[in-house]
Design a protein around this motif. Structure first.
Motif, mmCIF file in Angstrom:
data_model
loop_
_atom_site.group_PDB
_atom_site.id
_atom_site.type_symbol
_atom_site.label_atom_id
_atom_site.label_comp_id
_atom_site.label_asym_id
_atom_site.label_seq_id
_atom_site.Cartn_x
_atom_site.Cartn_y
_atom_site.Cartn_z
ATOM 1 N N LEU A 240 0.829 -1.204 0.000
ATOM 2 C CA LEU A 240 0.000 0.000 0.000
ATOM 3 C C LEU A 240 0.867 1.259 0.000
ATOM 4 O O LEU A 240 0.598 2.221 -0.751
ATOM 5 N N ALA A 241 1.914 1.259 0.829
ATOM 6 C CA ALA A 241 2.809 2.423 0.871
ATOM 7 C C ALA A 241 3.500 2.627 -0.467
ATOM 8 O O ALA A 241 3.608 3.760 -0.966
ATOM 9 N N VAL A 244 1.102 4.107 -3.080
ATOM 10 C CA VAL A 244 0.912 5.551 -2.889
ATOM 11 C C VAL A 244 2.107 6.321 -3.469
ATOM 12 O O VAL A 244 1.939 7.337 -4.160
ATOM 13 N N ILE A 245 3.317 5.838 -3.215
ATOM 14 C CA ILE A 245 4.526 6.510 -3.720
ATOM 15 C C ILE A 245 4.528 6.531 -5.240
ATOM 16 O O ILE A 245 4.788 7.575 -5.866
ATOM 17 N N ILE A 247 1.994 6.182 -7.353
ATOM 18 C CA ILE A 247 0.893 6.983 -7.913
ATOM 19 C C ILE A 247 1.203 8.470 -7.817
ATOM 20 O O ILE A 247 0.982 9.231 -8.769
ATOM 21 N N THR A 248 1.744 8.907 -6.671
ATOM 22 C CA THR A 248 2.042 10.337 -6.522
ATOM 23 C C THR A 248 3.185 10.778 -7.425
ATOM 24 O O THR A 248 3.304 11.966 -7.733
#
Length: 449
Positions: A240-241, A244-245, A247-248
């Protein structure tokens, strides 16, 4: 990083002692270990199973059709790089061979049918092997684990044997984990590669000082990659972390980043959605709290020894540093024998560099480079075809910027401007190569260098 910033692969990596003496490295490591240990403590209690059950419910619709999802992404990735053209597998693996793109399209088509999926797997490995013609093996190690994992998934998913099919997601998880841990070492071996990128896009550091952010980012990438191989809750939170990295990162770096990381992002989604609880490899070590620091430490020793040891094996223990290599050739040249990207400075001398190197008037050196640029531009834009005229005019325009950057690298002293010159050199030469390939495909004679 290699898609967006200058680099030299055969430069000697920084001594590992420099990283071990960096307090920010240890700060990042302590923070991640605390996160892993806290997660393992929760995982041992009912709250851990409740968290996993909630993740199961949230991801169940996707997991029920996960093979279809993966096949769509794999096929879409190869259609995307077919459309981009001029690359083997990623932006820094450029190729002038047009037929390579058609091979990528065939790989995408082969993913549609189960019986042809092994042929697509062979095509993926074939692309990697073809890249060996133009690139050094050490450079291609960045892409080996992921390529093998995707190819193995296609073979296992197409198999009629249930015991083989059951392993198809495990190979993906190991492939991505190894790829992330290996590539993260660049932040310790070559922190200078990241300086131009961080200076160009300072918001990437979230306000943290550059020299603190880079080692901590390296720790985060390595440890989260390691986390993908650990217990279910650690694995899913690490996935999950990472998601997020990734995608951003799409917003600041655009479509190239989205296309280039599409396979990794899709596999990370699979890792998060996987409801499995079994620990098939080293279950006792992974189940113990002490296994977290022990396993992470062993992984770091193994990967660091592999990276630094293989680099010394390929390029010699006495390989020169970044500063020494930059004095001889432009960035993006990974090998003196097989340079790619911007040309070697000693192989293709540019107007004005000799004058700058010998201490002659810099204004005269710059003027000489500009004079050649303007004459070639005026000749190029006289072409009757407007598209060809644009390209023939832009090539010498870019070459003028390259010449000025080379003069700066010879004579300059300001670290910030030297980094800017390297960035200009890399980007302008990449675009020159693209325009020259366009001219070749249309049978237009290239302008003289």
């Amino acid at each position: 990083m290699k898609w967006f910033a200058p680099y030299i692969v055969d430069a000697a990596p920084a001594p590992i002692a420099r990283t071990l003496a960096d307090p920010w490295f240890w700060t990042g490591l302590v923070l991640v270990l605390a996160f892993f240990l806290a997660t393992r403590l929760v995982e041992r209690r009912p709250a851990g199973e409740q968290a996993l059950a909630a993740m199961d419910r949230a991801s169940a619709p996707l997991w029920n059709g996960i093979d279809g999802f993966l096949r769509i992404v794999i096929a879409g990735f190869f259609v995307a790089i077919f459309s981009v053209g001029g690359v083997y597998l990623t932006p820094d693996l450029a190729t002038p061979s047009e037929w390579v793109s058609w091979m990528q399209l065939l790989i995408a088509v082969g993913v549609i049918w189960r019986r042809t999926m092994p042929l697509s797997a062979a095509g993926i490995i074939g692309l990697w092997l073809l890249a060996l013609r133009d690139y050094d093996l050490f450079h291609l190690l960045d892409y080996l684990a992921l390529g093998v994992a995707v190819a193995a998934y296609l073979v296992l998913a197409a198999s009629d044997r249930p015991d083989w099919r059951a392993k198809r997601f495990a190979v993906l998880r190991w492939g991505v984990a190894i790829a992330l841990m290996w590539s993260s070492l660049e932040k310790f071996a070559y922190p200078e590669w990241f300086h131009p990128l961080v200076e160009e896009k300072p918001f990437l550091t979230f306000g943290i000082a550059r020299d603190a952010f880079i080692p901590m980012a390296g720790v985060a990438e390595f440890t989260l990659g390691f986390g993908l191989l650990w217990t279910p809750l650690v694995r899913r939170l690490s996935a999950l972390a990472l998601l997020v990295i990734f995608i951003t990162a799409v917003y600041p770096f655009g479509r190239i980043d989205l296309i280039g990381h599409a396979l990794i992002m899709a596999i990370i989604v699979v890792i998060f959605a996987d409801p499995g609880r079994d620990l098939h490899v080293l279950p006792r070590l992974r189940g113990a709290l002490a296994g977290v620091p022990a396993g992470l430490g062993a992984a770091m020793v193994l990967f660091v020894a592999g990276y630094w040891g293989l680099h010394a094996g390929f390029y010699g223990a006495d390989a020169r540093t970044m500063a020494e290599l930059q004095a001889e050739r432009a960035t993006h040249s990974f090998s003196a024998e097989h340079p790619h990207g911007p040309p070697a400075m000693n192989a293709r001398p540019q107007a004005g560099t000799e004058a700058a190197a010998t201490g002659e008037d810099l204004a005269g050196a710059y003027a000489a480079s500009m004079a050649g640029m303007h004459e070639a531009m005026m000749t190029g834009i006289a072409h009757p075809d407007p598209d060809v005229a644009f390209v023939l005019g832009m090539i010498p325009h870019h070459q003028g910027a390259i010449d000025m950057a080379l003069i700066q690298l010879e004579a300059g002293g300001d670290a910030e401007i030297l980094d800017l010159a390297r960035h200009i050199l890399a980007e302008q030469q990449r675009e020159v190569d693209q325009m020259e390939d366009w001219l070749r495909m249309r049978g237009v004679e290239l302008p003289e260098s």
